[in-house]
Write a protein that holds these residues in place. Sequence first.
Motif, short mmCIF file in Angstrom:
data_model
loop_
_atom_site.label_atom_id
_atom_site.label_comp_id
_atom_site.label_asym_id
_atom_site.label_seq_id
_atom_site.Cartn_x
_atom_site.Cartn_y
_atom_site.Cartn_z
N HIS A 29 -15.15 -14.29 25.76
CA HIS A 29 -16.57 -13.49 25.30
C HIS A 29 -16.94 -12.84 26.12
N LEU A 30 -16.85 -13.19 27.59
CA LEU A 30 -17.51 -12.29 28.37
C LEU A 30 -16.90 -10.78 28.74
N ILE A 31 -15.44 -10.97 28.59
CA ILE A 31 -14.60 -9.83 28.53
C ILE A 31 -15.03 -8.99 27.40
N ILE A 32 -15.30 -9.44 26.11
CA ILE A 32 -15.57 -8.59 24.75
C ILE A 32 -16.81 -7.92 25.04
N GLN A 33 -17.77 -8.79 25.71
CA GLN A 33 -19.18 -8.33 25.97
C GLN A 33 -19.07 -7.30 26.94
N LEU A 34 -18.41 -7.36 27.94
CA LEU A 34 -18.49 -6.48 29.20
C LEU A 34 -17.72 -4.74 28.63
N ILE A 35 -16.72 -4.98 27.85
CA ILE A 35 -16.22 -4.03 27.16
C ILE A 35 -17.00 -3.15 26.25
N PRO A 39 -19.84 2.04 29.17
CA PRO A 39 -20.27 3.39 28.46
C PRO A 39 -18.93 4.11 27.91
N ALA A 40 -17.87 3.78 28.25
CA ALA A 40 -16.50 4.39 27.73
C ALA A 40 -15.77 3.02 26.80
N ARG A 114 -25.02 -2.89 26.39
CA ARG A 114 -24.98 -1.66 27.15
C ARG A 114 -26.23 -1.68 28.03
N ALA A 115 -27.51 -2.18 27.68
CA ALA A 115 -28.46 -2.56 28.60
C ALA A 115 -28.21 -3.24 29.80
N VAL A 116 -27.46 -4.44 29.27
CA VAL A 116 -27.17 -5.65 30.43
C VAL A 116 -26.33 -4.86 31.23
N TYR A 117 -25.12 -4.09 30.67
CA TYR A 117 -24.27 -3.60 31.89
C TYR A 117 -24.85 -2.31 32.65
N GLU A 118 -25.69 -1.61 32.15
CA GLU A 118 -26.46 -0.55 32.89
C GLU A 118 -27.20 -1.18 33.96
N GLU A 119 -27.72 -2.38 33.82
CA GLU A 119 -28.73 -3.01 34.65
C GLU A 119 -28.12 -3.66 36.10
N THR A 120 -26.88 -4.02 35.77
CA THR A 120 -25.84 -4.86 36.42
C THR A 120 -25.51 -3.92 37.53
N LYS A 121 -25.90 -4.65 38.87
CA LYS A 121 -25.66 -4.06 40.35
C LYS A 121 -24.06 -4.20 40.40
N LYS A 122 -23.41 -3.06 40.84
CA LYS A 122 -21.97 -2.89 40.77
C LYS A 122 -21.60 -2.18 42.16
N SER A 123 -20.45 -2.73 42.60
CA SER A 123 -20.21 -2.42 44.07
C SER A 123 -19.70 -0.54 43.87
N GLU A 124 -19.13 -0.31 45.12
CA GLU A 124 -18.88 1.25 45.43
C GLU A 124 -17.44 1.28 44.54
#
Length: 158
Positions: A29-35, A39-40, A114-124
């Motif tokens: 479920h997490l994999i699908i939500q992340l995909i 954005p792509a 998408r909104a959750v993904y955009e707000e998630t802090k990401k590593s370099e």
Amino acid sequence: MSDTASEGFEDPFAEQRRIRELLSQETRHLIIQLILGHPAHLVSLAELDYMIPKNEAAILDQLERLRKADILDVYVHEPNASTRNLPSKFWGPTERGVEILYEHNFLRGVPIARAVYEETKKSERVMRHEGAPRPELPEAVTDALEFDEPESETPNAP
């Protein structure tokens, strides 16, 4: 008379139950939500590994189960294969996968994902992978995942 289905007749809801169970397992479920939120709609293993609190082997196992169910597939961008810091393999939905996700109401959540993904802090490293060139998804997949993104908030000009 028996309560069981006659020979030659299958439970009409068995496939639906199987898919629902497949999609509801936590890691899948997490994999699908992340995909869906990406954005792509194509993610590298490093992006999945960063965002999902499971080890890489567990993530790969669940990706493989989703691939065998024809929900996801591996899309390869060959030019990245010779580049050390960029991924060449990406996981994304298949045409059958978006049909299944539509039937189970996952696509309604694409704007939220998408909104959750955009707000998630990401590593370099994850940001570098996010910006990496990717292969094209099939047109039917792209069309199914398209939605009108809201305008970014900017101060009103006088």
